[in-house]
Design a protein around this motif. Sequence first.
Motif, PDB file in Angstrom:
ATOM      1  N   ALA A 159      16.719  -7.059   6.380  1.00 31.19           N
ATOM      2  CA  ALA A 159      17.037  -6.107   5.317  1.00 31.19           C
ATOM      3  C   ALA A 159      15.987  -5.004   5.208  1.00 31.19           C
ATOM      4  CB  ALA A 159      17.173  -6.840   3.989  1.00 31.19           C
ATOM      5  N   ALA A 163      17.259  -1.210   5.025  1.00 26.45           N
ATOM      6  CA  ALA A 163      16.933  -0.360   3.881  1.00 26.45           C
ATOM      7  C   ALA A 163      16.290   0.956   4.296  1.00 26.45           C
ATOM      8  CB  ALA A 163      16.008  -1.110   2.924  1.00 26.45           C
ATOM      9  N   ARG A 171      16.255  -1.614  -4.433  1.00 25.10           N
ATOM     10  CA  ARG A 171      15.344  -1.914  -3.327  1.00 25.10           C
ATOM     11  C   ARG A 171      14.015  -2.425  -3.874  1.00 25.10           C
ATOM     12  NH1 ARG A 171      13.856   2.437   1.411  1.00 25.10           N
ATOM     13  NH2 ARG A 171      12.215   1.259   2.464  1.00 25.10           N
ATOM     14  N   GLU A 413      25.362  -0.115  -0.844  1.00 26.47           N
ATOM     15  CA  GLU A 413      24.450  -1.244  -0.662  1.00 26.47           C
ATOM     16  C   GLU A 413      25.194  -2.525  -0.285  1.00 26.47           C
ATOM     17  OE1 GLU A 413      25.413  -1.394  -5.140  1.00 26.47           O
ATOM     18  OE2 GLU A 413      25.405   0.038  -3.484  1.00 26.47           O
ATOM     19  N   ALA A 460      18.780 -10.515   2.240  1.00 26.33           N
ATOM     20  CA  ALA A 460      19.196  -9.131   2.011  1.00 26.33           C
ATOM     21  C   ALA A 460      19.271  -8.834   0.521  1.00 26.33           C
ATOM     22  CB  ALA A 460      20.544  -8.872   2.676  1.00 26.33           C
ATOM     23  N   ASN A 463      16.221  -7.618  -1.193  1.00 33.44           N
ATOM     24  CA  ASN A 463      15.861  -6.214  -1.053  1.00 33.44           C
ATOM     25  C   ASN A 463      16.912  -5.286  -1.651  1.00 33.44           C
ATOM     26  OD1 ASN A 463      13.966  -4.293  -0.338  1.00 33.44           O
ATOM     27  ND2 ASN A 463      14.789  -3.990   1.728  1.00 33.44           N
ATOM     28  N   PHE A 465      20.316  -5.356  -1.673  1.00 29.90           N
ATOM     29  CA  PHE A 465      21.672  -5.236  -1.152  1.00 29.90           C
ATOM     30  C   PHE A 465      22.611  -6.193  -1.897  1.00 29.90           C
ATOM     31  CE2 PHE A 465      19.131  -3.720   2.455  1.00 29.90           C
ATOM     32  CZ  PHE A 465      19.801  -2.546   2.754  1.00 29.90           C
ATOM     33  N   PRO A 467      25.221  -8.549  -0.649  1.00 33.72           N
ATOM     34  CA  PRO A 467      25.809  -9.110   0.570  1.00 33.72           C
ATOM     35  C   PRO A 467      27.134  -9.797   0.303  1.00 33.72           C
ATOM     36  CG  PRO A 467      23.835 -10.333  -0.095  1.00 33.72           C
ATOM     37  CD  PRO A 467      24.112  -9.340  -1.162  1.00 33.72           C
TER      38      PRO A 467
END
Length: 726
Positions: A159, A163, A171, A413, A460, A463, A465, A467
């Motif tokens: 990730a 990013a 983030r 994202e 992920a 950070n 995202f 998913p």
Amino acid sequence: MDRVQIVHDNFLRRIAAQDFPVGGAVTPGLDNASAVGLYRAQVLSRALDLQSRVMQANKQGFYTIGSSGHEGMAAVAHALRPDDIAFLHYRDAAFQIARADQVGGQDMLRDMLLSFACSSDDPTSGGRHKVLGSRRLMIPPQTSTIASHLPKALGAAHALGLARRNPPEHRLLAHDGIAMCSFGDASANHSTAQGAINAACWTAVQGVPLPLLFVCEDNGIGISTKTPTGWINASMSARPGLAYFEADGLDLFAAYSAAKAAADFVRKHRKPAFLHLRTVRLYGHAGADIATSYLPKSEVEADEANDPLLHTVRLLADAGTLTAGEALAIYTEMLDAVAQAADDVVTRPHLQSAADVMFSIVPPKRACALVNGPSDARRAELFGGDINQMTAPQPLSKIINWALHDLMLAHPETLIMGEDVGRKGGVYGVTQKLQSRFGPARVVDTLLDEQSILGFAIGAAHNGFVPMPEIQFLAYLHNAEDQLRGEAATLPFFSNGQWTNPMVLRIAGLGYQKGFGGHFHNDNSLAVLRDIPGIIIACPSTGADAAMMLREAHRLAREEQRVVVFVEPIALYPMRDLLEAGDGGWMTSYPAPDERIGLQEIGVHGDGSDLAIVTYGNGHYLGRQAQADLAALGVQARVIDMRWLAPLAEDAIITAIGDRPVLIVDECRRTGGQAEAIMALMQERGVAHFARLTAEDSFIATGPAYAATLPSREGIVAASKTLLGK
């Protein structure tokens, strides 16, 4: 004698006599102030281990798996930046203490004692468990994990690269950061560790950025089972795509030099590396463990003679940084400071009620930017000719595909990952065209390893995202269920809501596939999911419901940081007809992109007052068929589609039932199925007349008998008549 006391006495005696273990010369790299600071971190880690045993003996502490012998991990912390996310082995107190010194403003002495005492004042877990971890130190909390944190470290590392090209709103990690995970030599043999390391190599050889540092702390034994001599080196040093570094972890200066070289390699090349550190284990595995009961006394004494604190004192003296007397003073002063702080810590409050304990099972909501969604022109550009088909009835698989398109278009994202989800578009075509339209960085074809898929998703999410991993078949989840149970669901719980890993896990599942695959591709058990605290389980059955529920699932992950499992009935993917061939009765048109079905919303079909059929998934399809058959017999039924299996919409279900007799139709097995919970609900809410029709306690056969053990249209009619006495 007590080995803890022996190690302590040996340290005092040998320092006074300047009787140091033999070791190498000072390796350049550490300045004097840093070296002394790391020694202090090592000593504090040791002092905390000693105090944890005192607290346990006094029934004031509840955890004694210590870090003694592994104090060299302080050097690894110093070689990394404090914004490099670190997933730690449970023997890494020295790492956390050294990192706290890098950040400043931390009181690790008191914080760790609070954790030992399971006090509700513990800033990490709030008293739920002794954990290493800190939000400010970028250390997600871990309990006594056995390698289960390696897959999510892999995900976090991947990730970091994602990013850089696609920065998510939430983030967390620095663009040039790396991820680190540490573990023992015994844990390195676990399938989870082997899978994560293999996945890292598999990724790296394809040139995909993966800035991940594996650190193996090799003390040569796992509880009582020895690691073969040279095993870690032999099994890890020649892996394709994985750079290998090693050092003596007892030597603070050498460990720092090797860790710095490994970290610099990972940071510069954005490729994974493996750092192998030799350590020793002091005091046995934990407080109740007596190492001499299974090891020769001579071996235990040999490890004690190699106390890393003695090595550090020798090296500091050789470097002219600290005399033996000064080092001894730091040791004794630290022991006194820890003991004094413990006197107060043991008086601090504890969790008292079930509500206190459960407070952080459901994570807190987070502020998210308002998303208005893409313009009609942008959607038309993306969907192409598909846009003209959206007003026409479509099967479930097509509508889920369009819903995924809309979610990915509105939320950059959002990531999809799984086996065959990209170029192939999924085994059943549900993810078709997504990779060509959004690119391989957002729709990721993974290797065949469910643990790595879920770990990728968890990391992920760390950070920022959102998913949406896919598990091809429900039966395949069992290879990786601990990533949900032991990692994803527990993270908010053990971090007091400070860390989360939201996701929407899509799983193709349940039965009724004609003549295909047997029990591996027709798995009708959700029991492994139902008892995991905090997760949400969704099971749509029509295309329109699936699209609207998927949007709600995504919202729950993005805004409320929830873990949602979205179970898609495979047999209904292509279903077009309901009552007879060609009627198109099971297809629906695509709902507008802003339409959602909320978490407590159920489906109610029909006003019949004679009977309520409570069901979900394929049972909804069969129940609607049986509804028509029953009407022909003069029985007017209402079909209630639960939609959300956890948490159950209890009030909505009871309201929809009214005073009707209830037939529960559950395509899962009689033992462990949803019907058990629904029957309990009926009893608790005073529903007087109910029965259940479930699948048998059996696996599913391949071939003509594919549905022999499952509820059927005819079976629902027969069970309804029996319930009503007809």
